[in-house]
Design an enzyme around this catalytic site. Structure first.
Site, PDB file in Angstrom:
ATOM      1  N   GLN A  60       1.149  -1.656   0.383  1.00 24.19           N
ATOM      2  CA  GLN A  60      -0.198   0.157   0.310  1.00 24.19           C
ATOM      3  C   GLN A  60       0.924   1.273   0.105  1.00 24.19           C
ATOM      4  OE1 GLN A  60      -2.893  -1.106   3.299  1.00 24.19           O
ATOM      5  NE2 GLN A  60      -4.104   1.854   2.524  1.00 24.19           N
ATOM      6  N   SER A  99       4.282  -6.823   2.632  1.00 19.25           N
ATOM      7  CA  SER A  99       2.870  -6.150   3.231  1.00 19.25           C
ATOM      8  C   SER A  99       2.065  -6.849   2.498  1.00 19.25           C
ATOM      9  CB  SER A  99       2.902  -5.196   3.812  1.00 19.25           C
ATOM     10  OG  SER A  99       1.888  -4.412   4.810  1.00 19.25           O
ATOM     11  N   LEU A 100       1.475  -5.934   2.065  1.00 19.97           N
ATOM     12  CA  LEU A 100      -0.286  -6.129   1.082  1.00 19.97           C
ATOM     13  C   LEU A 100       0.497  -6.944   0.506  1.00 19.97           C
ATOM     14  CD1 LEU A 100      -2.375  -5.973  -0.071  1.00 19.97           C
ATOM     15  CD2 LEU A 100      -2.279  -3.663  -1.139  1.00 19.97           C
ATOM     16  N   ARG A 155      -8.615  -8.043   4.792  1.00 19.54           N
ATOM     17  CA  ARG A 155      -8.117  -7.542   5.811  1.00 19.54           C
ATOM     18  C   ARG A 155      -7.508  -6.062   5.958  1.00 19.54           C
ATOM     19  NH1 ARG A 155      -2.412  -5.253   4.169  1.00 19.54           N
ATOM     20  NH2 ARG A 155      -0.081  -5.846   5.279  1.00 19.54           N
ATOM     21  N   HIS A 214       1.241  -2.868  11.473  1.00 20.64           N
ATOM     22  CA  HIS A 214       2.459  -3.954  11.706  1.00 20.64           C
ATOM     23  C   HIS A 214       3.044  -3.487  12.879  1.00 20.64           C
ATOM     24  CE1 HIS A 214       2.956  -6.338   7.665  1.00 20.64           C
ATOM     25  NE2 HIS A 214       2.501  -4.681   7.157  1.00 20.64           N
ATOM     26  N   GLN A 232       1.295 -11.961  10.468  1.00 26.27           N
ATOM     27  CA  GLN A 232       2.168 -10.899   9.735  1.00 26.27           C
ATOM     28  C   GLN A 232       1.504  -9.535   9.657  1.00 26.27           C
ATOM     29  OE1 GLN A 232       0.396  -8.972   6.481  1.00 26.27           O
ATOM     30  NE2 GLN A 232       2.151  -9.456   4.599  1.00 26.27           N
TER      31      GLN A 232
END
Length: 295
Positions: free
Chosen positions: A10, A89-90, A114, A197, A246
């Protein structure tokens, strides 16, 4: 020399991304329309002709980046099979779909869940993130640990000298002040919806864990280097367990890139909007080749 495919997270999105793929390739059009169907709204309208503000909404941004990155890899990366994959991440969801761990539809459904879970977690507890430039990983971790009474953690280890911290608004502000006092070149607040996170994402992690548990995972066609441990995985159960962790764990991008290079990666190809990962990878090791497709 091995080739690694990598996928952004993102923040790299821009209005118009994917339009040339949609206009030029029937396979791309079919996948974009399938995404509209899975999501229950016309993502392509926002992607191709919406506003920056509309595209910045987490529940739109995350599916948009995933869909664009996956389609770019299908169209532009089809001439060869990667030796390994990873996503920031994503972007890890894109890596899993490209490696055949998840179907396009199943991965997109998880990405959408998510995004909504993260949005709810952000609204429940106002929080933020900041980028610390010019300090070592250890120095940033030490500063975060020194903030009494507030939650603030190192969230993204992006490249040497660039660590993103995540936590309460007061905690992040105090950590930024301490980082500057410790010699950081810059401490930049990020325009994000919340503390990704970090422990603030625990409610979202719990919500997403159920959806991940219900999803159908297969073994990977090539090693997937995952965010939580920076190690290669091909077994479905290991990948699933790591994906659950994650959302509230740090992204070990520096470490996983170094591990991919150690395992033979000499060429990195980024699929998706922007060139963020290409820049990070070159800062991690300038001897490797980087390229990308961001139509």
């Amino acid at each position: 020399m091995k080739t690694a495919y990598v996928f952004p997270g993102q923040g790299a999105q821009f209005v118009g991304m994917g339009k040339s793929l949609y206009d030029s390739y029937s396979e791309a059009r079919d996948l974009f329309e399938k995404a509209n169907e899975v999501l229950g709204f016309r993502l392509t309208d926002t992607l191709f002709s919406g506003t920056d503000e509309a595209l910045k909404q987490t529940q739109v941004t995350q599916p948009a980046v995933f869909v664009h990155s996956y389609i770019a890899a299908r169209i532009r990366g089809a001439e060869q099979q990667p030796h390994m994959v990873a996503g920031h991440s994503l972007g890890e969801f894109t890596a899993l779909a490209v490696a055949g761990v998840l179907s396009f539809e199943e991965a997109l459904t998880l990405v959408s869940k998510r995004a909504h879970a993260m949005q709810k977690a952000c609204e429940a507890h106002p929080s933020t993130m900041a980028a610390i430039l010019g300090l070592s990983n250890e120095e940033v971790i030490e500063i975060c640990d020194s903030i009494a009474g507030e939650t603030v953690v190192a969230a993204n280890f992006n490249c040497p000298g660039q660590v993103v911290i995540s936590g309460s608004i007061k905690g992040v502000e105090e950590a930024c002040d301490r980082a500057k006092a410790a010699g950081a070149k810059r401490a930049l607040p990020l325009k994000v919806g919340g503390a990704f996170h970090s422990p603030f994402m625990e409610p979202a992690r719990e919500e997403l864990a159920q959806a991940i548990s219900d999803a159908s995972f297969g073994n990977a066609s090539c090693p997937v280097y995952q965010n939580v441990d920076a190690l290669p995985h091909t077994k479905a159960d290991e990948i699933r367990d790591n994906l659950v962790k994650q959302l509230s764990s740090p992204v070990l991008w520096t470490q996983l890139t170094q591990k991919m290079i150690e395992d033979g990666a000499g060429s990195f190809v980024e699929f998706g909007p922007g060139r963020v990962l290409q820049g990070l990878i070159q800062k991690i090791d300038s001897s490797v080749t980087v390229s990308g497709y961001q139509e």
